[in-house]
Structures are given as structure tokens and as C-alpha cells.
Write a protein that holds these residues in place. Sequence first.
Motif: not given
Length: 343
Positions: A11-13, A15, A281, A283, A307, A309-310, A325-326, A329
Amino acid sequence: MLLRPTTRPLCLSLCFHSKARRSYRPKCLSKDMGRVELDSKAKRQADFRLCNVCSYMTELLEIRADDPKMHVLLIPGNPGVVTFYKDFVESLYEFLEGNASITAISHLSHTKKDWDHGRLFSLEEQTDHKMDFIKQELENIEVPIILVGHSIGSYISIDMFRRSSEKVIYCIGLYPFLASNLQSTEQSIIGKIAASRVVSVALSLIVASLGFLPRSALRLIVTNSLAKSWSAVAVEATCSHLVQYHTMRNVLFMAMTEFRKLTATPDWAFMREKKEKLAFLFGGDDHWGPLQMFEEISKQVPGIALSIERGHKHTFSCTEAGASCVAEYVASLIKNQLLHSRQ
């Protein structure tokens, strides 16, 4: 410094953590099914209720823990329809293992019924409304408050943190809208529409006219035009709230006041003062919270938790995968913050 993404589907590719160079690896994606999985029993459902906040009817989504250690208050983006965040609230409760009560609060007149008889509310008035809610509903609770804001809700949350630092111990901004993006064509178009009363009224009337369609036809239009990957909950929220004239007028009026307010530079001094209690966070492709702002924050506030998140869009809460996913996190940030505060 950005860490290189790993090859496995995360989910977080990417950081960024200026204090600790480590990659966050959530487990919210099943390797076999590609679907969201929570390693727990069935999710506890969020309750919907109406609350009179200083004479203004407000929609709430909430889950009350049996023995809460904290209270998480979610400030939505714009539109500020709380049912868009139902999956997120329920997932966050599970990832926090039932240790937090969670409340998502609507924006004024971003509601199914026109409780305020056509009145329009500015960004500042929406912020005051959230502060009134804390004073009315959360002032006497014995546990600390954690603010989680999405989009413009991040800006509102920081302002609330500034005004209520004694009650709030942590503030998290998700896909934050903190300043106008002059490079965004989308923002330019929305800004021009919102700035024109004639165009705003006309657009709101057109959208409201869709409400006269049979619900099945409206769902089909919403699904095929806006929400092909959205959850059934998010589609229903769109059909029940956004096709209301008063809601669309308030969405656009609030947007107009946002663009006027967010031409100013963010309060870097406050963010530096509270950097241990702030996290954001971003995007990977989000014009509301562009990576230029990510870089600017990292420059202006060294050491703050940031962070990227992609895997999901700005409307993360409208899909089950994005919401889960979020939520995972956010839960990890909260757990780490509480751990540090006890040391």
C-alpha cells in the motif's frame, strides 16, 4: 530522503521519515486474493447519529470503545459527508484493537437533510463548528484526543490543534490540502466555478435534478461516471447526499473560501514547534496535496514524520482497500506516538 520502493505490492510503496530511515510495510493486502483482510473477527459497525452542536444539526459516525485509551476525531475533506468514511472508521477501530473511541464529524450542511435552510458556511465557520463539538462533547472526557484530517480536514485539524493544544496530543493529515496549487488545472477550474455565484447555483441545480431519478438509475450513473472502483457505501453516500442542492452549494461555497484562505503560507513556526506531534501522509499523484508540498514541509520542518502512499487516490476512503490500508498506517502512527509518550 526518499527510500526506494520495494518490488512486492505494498500500500505504501515509498516512505519518508526524517528521524528514522525505515520503510513502512502494511499487511493490508492479501498476497493470494489481492483483497483487504483484517486479522480479526467481523468488524464492529460504526453507528450513525445526529447531534445538535450549538444549534446546528450535525451528522456523526462513531464507534465507542468499552475502555478507551484515546478518542480519535476525524475531520473530513470537502465534501464533508461522514458516510464516505464508514469503512475507514471501522478499519481504524480494528487496527487500534478496540483501544480508541472514534468519531467522524460532518461539515455543516453537508448533510442529507437541509437542517440550516439554505445557509452557506465558510471554512472558518466549519472550523469553529468542530471546536464547538470538542467543547460540547469531548471537553470532559478523561482520555486524550487525536485529530485525523483528510484533505482540507488536515488544514482544519492543524488550526484546531493550534487552538486546543491542551486537549489534543497528536494530529495526522491524510492527503493534506494545505495551500493552493497554482500548477493544478483541476483546482483552477474548481476555483473559477466556486467563485461565481451564478455558475455555482446552476451547477448545484443540475446536480440536484439527478435526485429525481430512480435510485437504481442514479447509482448506475454514479458508478459509471465517478465511482467505478468505489465501495457500495461510498456510492450510496454520493446518491443520498451530493445530489442535494444545499449540499452542493455548501461544497462549492466552502471551496471558494478555501482557495481564498489557502493562498497564505502555512504556519511553519507552529508546525516546527509541534513537529513531534504532527504527521502527514501524501499521495503519489494528488494535486490537492502535491509532492511539492511534501518537499516544502520536509525543508521547513526538519524531523517531522512524512510519508508518501502510491497505491490509492485522494478519495482513499471510498474504496475498501484504500480505507483499510490508510487505516492501518494511521493506527501504526498512533501506536508509535503513544509508545514514545510513555517513555
